[in-house]
Write an enzyme that holds these catalytic residues in place. Structure first.
Site, mmCIF file in Angstrom:
data_model
loop_
_atom_site.group_PDB
_atom_site.id
_atom_site.type_symbol
_atom_site.label_atom_id
_atom_site.label_comp_id
_atom_site.label_asym_id
_atom_site.label_seq_id
_atom_site.Cartn_x
_atom_site.Cartn_y
_atom_site.Cartn_z
ATOM 1 N N HIS A 54 -3.508 -81.704 -3.350
ATOM 2 C CA HIS A 54 -4.812 -81.027 -3.288
ATOM 3 C C HIS A 54 -5.649 -81.640 -2.170
ATOM 4 C CE1 HIS A 54 -4.733 -79.566 -7.767
ATOM 5 N NE2 HIS A 54 -3.571 -79.415 -7.164
ATOM 6 N N GLU A 56 -8.751 -82.598 -1.946
ATOM 7 C CA GLU A 56 -9.568 -83.763 -2.308
ATOM 8 C C GLU A 56 -8.715 -85.007 -2.513
ATOM 9 O OE1 GLU A 56 -11.442 -80.031 -4.119
ATOM 10 O OE2 GLU A 56 -9.432 -80.901 -4.009
ATOM 11 N N CYS A 84 -10.682 -80.240 -9.293
ATOM 12 C CA CYS A 84 -10.018 -80.140 -10.586
ATOM 13 C C CYS A 84 -10.120 -81.498 -11.297
ATOM 14 C CB CYS A 84 -8.557 -79.735 -10.400
ATOM 15 S SG CYS A 84 -7.520 -81.040 -9.678
ATOM 16 N N CYS A 87 -8.286 -84.327 -9.314
ATOM 17 C CA CYS A 87 -9.030 -84.744 -8.126
ATOM 18 C C CYS A 87 -10.324 -85.453 -8.504
ATOM 19 C CB CYS A 87 -9.307 -83.557 -7.222
ATOM 20 S SG CYS A 87 -7.799 -82.900 -6.461
#
Length: 150
Positions: A54, A56, A84, A87
């Protein structure tokens, strides 16, 4: 303050478009210190064949390696979409004090389908240190990228 946030979030949205153009999920993030972008990252889930890729999480990994914890603790993390739970945990453990996002997890769920959608504020609220959260800001612009992807 929103004008400053909007400038950085627009860049995150561009990064999310770049990620999608490379066959990845449309997410982008950056780290800002003293009003300047110090690092940028995109989602790399498909291109790196890594479900944890992801934007992040990629950003936090690089930031700790390249900038160090002391610098990271002076930065604001901007992201095209609300982080999420995974993250958010990484952001918390890295010591990032502020998060600003464009598209909310709720809106993403409406577009991409409900999944493990958990507001980042709820994750951060469970920690012993506070993380300031601002968002959604520029939600419609960020949501457009998702609407054309999922």
């Amino acid at each position: 303050m929103n004008e400053i946030h909007e400038r950085f979030l627009k860049r995150c949205i561009e990064l999310s478009k770049q990620a999608a153009a490379q066959g990845n999920h449309p997410f982008g993030a950056l780290l800002v210190r003293d009003g300047k972008i110090v690092l940028e990252a995109e989602n790399t889930v498909n291109s790196e064949v890594d479900i944890t890729g992801h934007a992040e999480l990629n950003l936090v990994r690089r930031a700790i390696r390249e900038l160090g914890e002391a610098v990271v603790k002076e930065c604001t993390l901007y992201t095209s979409t609300e982080p999420c739970a995974m993250c958010s945990g990484a952001i918390y453990w890295a010591g990032v004090p502020k998060v600003v996002f464009a598209c909310s997890a709720k809106r993403l769920g409406e577009i991409a389908g409900e999944s493990l959608l958990f507001p980042c504020r709820e994750v951060f609220a469970r920690g012993v240190r506070s993380v300031e959260v601002n968002g959604p800001i520029l939600e419609d612009a960020a949501a457009e990228v998702h609407a054309g992807f999922w």
